[in-house]
Design an enzyme around this catalytic site. Structure first.
Site, PDB file in Angstrom:
ATOM      1  N   SER A 171       0.829  -1.198   0.000  1.00 18.86           N
ATOM      2  CA  SER A 171       0.000   0.000   0.000  1.00 18.86           C
ATOM      3  C   SER A 171       0.870   1.258   0.000  1.00 18.86           C
ATOM      4  CB  SER A 171      -0.963  -0.055   1.178  1.00 18.86           C
ATOM      5  OG  SER A 171      -1.981   0.895   1.058  1.00 18.86           O
ATOM      6  N   ASP A 274     -10.490  -2.800  -4.942  1.00 20.29           N
ATOM      7  CA  ASP A 274      -9.557  -1.897  -4.281  1.00 20.29           C
ATOM      8  C   ASP A 274      -9.512  -0.603  -5.081  1.00 20.29           C
ATOM      9  OD1 ASP A 274      -7.347  -0.600  -3.159  1.00 20.29           O
ATOM     10  OD2 ASP A 274      -5.945  -2.235  -3.527  1.00 20.29           O
ATOM     11  N   HIS A 304      -8.395  -4.724  -0.873  1.00 15.43           N
ATOM     12  CA  HIS A 304      -7.149  -4.218  -0.305  1.00 15.43           C
ATOM     13  C   HIS A 304      -6.900  -4.844   1.071  1.00 15.43           C
ATOM     14  CE1 HIS A 304      -4.138  -0.906  -0.312  1.00 15.43           C
ATOM     15  NE2 HIS A 304      -4.222  -1.022   1.007  1.00 15.43           N
TER      16      HIS A 304
END
Length: 335
Positions: A171, A274, A304
């Site tokens: 991320s 996501d 995610h």
């Protein structure tokens, strides 16, 4: 996005979510869909730590787990080292944790780093970079660049081979890893990055992709969550620019805009449910076009965060093990 606009977007039904992730998403929805941006910052940080502990992998044993202190202007960073074996001179991997540059720490990603070290054979060094909004851009990036310089400068005493270097992160940590890989001025002199391992990375902070319009409700990370993280990371008035008029800082925020993409071998995991899905796919495609070796896994029915939830979502565990194998193949077997 306004509440009216959210209502106009069709919620992804539970039946369209991968079976191994469905229970977690259902529990999130049934509990009221309280996400990071819906609670005070301190609560968001604590909730993330608790979530990673509850849903993450068990902590695998490593022969070496120790913290180092790295001085930077105005602070001292912790860098945590993980080794499968106490002897030998393994390749080195610098790992940047996720959490939107705002939440997360060494503990939230401890099990991930242990698994990467055990399964890859590399020495993994995780950076406890300072967090926004107390320390906005560029401090988190500067901290990671400083940790990389420390790693290269102390390679002999650490007994690692930095000619076989990997950068990894999930991320926002994937963003920091990708920015380092694509920005020569941030790399120590003569430093060559051999591998990037990126789990659903932020590669384009402009947030204008179709997946931002699609994932707006029903998941812990939505477009609104990303806007909240971005607003904490960037100082007011920071220009994100566009590809027609890139500023000096654009590639430091959005590695997809780097003028000369890295040719390091790339492992990239993207998830269809996501808001970051499309920019991850675009980053992998650009690396392919640049001639890099790319292993891209796209999971259309996952959301995610499956790596930090790999104790509950088996696909996350499988992808983490595969990423470790990629590091082993790239840094050990192709040296």
């Amino acid at each position: 996005m306004s509440e009216r606009r959210k209502q106009d977007v069709e919620r992804v039904p539970l039946s369209s979510i991968a079976p191994d992730a469905r229970d977690l998403i259902q529990a999130y929805r049934e509990s009221g869909e309280i996400s990071f941006q819906d609670v005070p910052l301190a609560t968001a940080r604590d909730n993330y730590l608790r979530g990673c502990e509850a849903n993450g992998l068990p902590r695998a044993d490593c022969a070496v787990v120790r913290d180092h202190e790295v001085p930077v202007p105005g602070a001292t960073l912790r860098v945590r080292e993980y080794r499968r074996d106490a002897s030998g001179k393994p390749p080195a991997v610098l790992f940047m944790h996720g959490g939107g540059w705002v939440i997360g720490n060494l503990d939230t990603h401890d099990a991930i780093c242990r698994t990467l070290a055990r399964e890859s054979g590399a020495a993994v060094y995780a950076v406890d970079y300072r967090l926004a909004p107390e320390h906005p851009f560029p401090t988190p990036l500067d901290d990671c660049a400083a940790a990389l310089r420390w790693l290269v400068d102390h390679a002999a005493s650490l007994d690692v081979d930095v000619s076989r270097l990997g950068l990894a992160g999930d991320s926002a940590g994937g963003n920091l890893a990708a920015v380092l890989a694509n920005t020569q001025v941030l790399l120590p002199r003569a430093c060559i990055v051999r591998a990037q391992v990126l789990f659903y990375p932020v590669t384009d902070l402009r947030g204008e992709t179709a997946s931002y319009q699609r994932i707006v409700t029903g998941f812990p990370l939505t477009a609104n969550s990303m806007h909240w993280f971005r607003d904490h990371y960037l100082r007011p008035g920071t220009s994100l620019d566009d590809t027609r008029f890139p500023s000096l800082f654009s590639p430091l925020l959005s590695p997809l805009l780097a003028p000369r993409p890295s040719n390091a071998s790339l492992f990239l995991l993207s998830c269809g449910l996501d808001p970051l899905a499309d920019e991850g796919v675009a980053y992998a495609a650009r690396a392919i076009a640049a001639g890099a070796r790319v292993e891209h896994h796209h999971l259309p029915a996952h959301a995610h965060g499956i790596i930090t939830s790999a104790g509950r979502i088996d696909t996350g565990r499988v992808m983490l093990i595969r990423a470790a194998a990629f590091l082993r193949e790239t840094l050990l077997h192709n040296s």
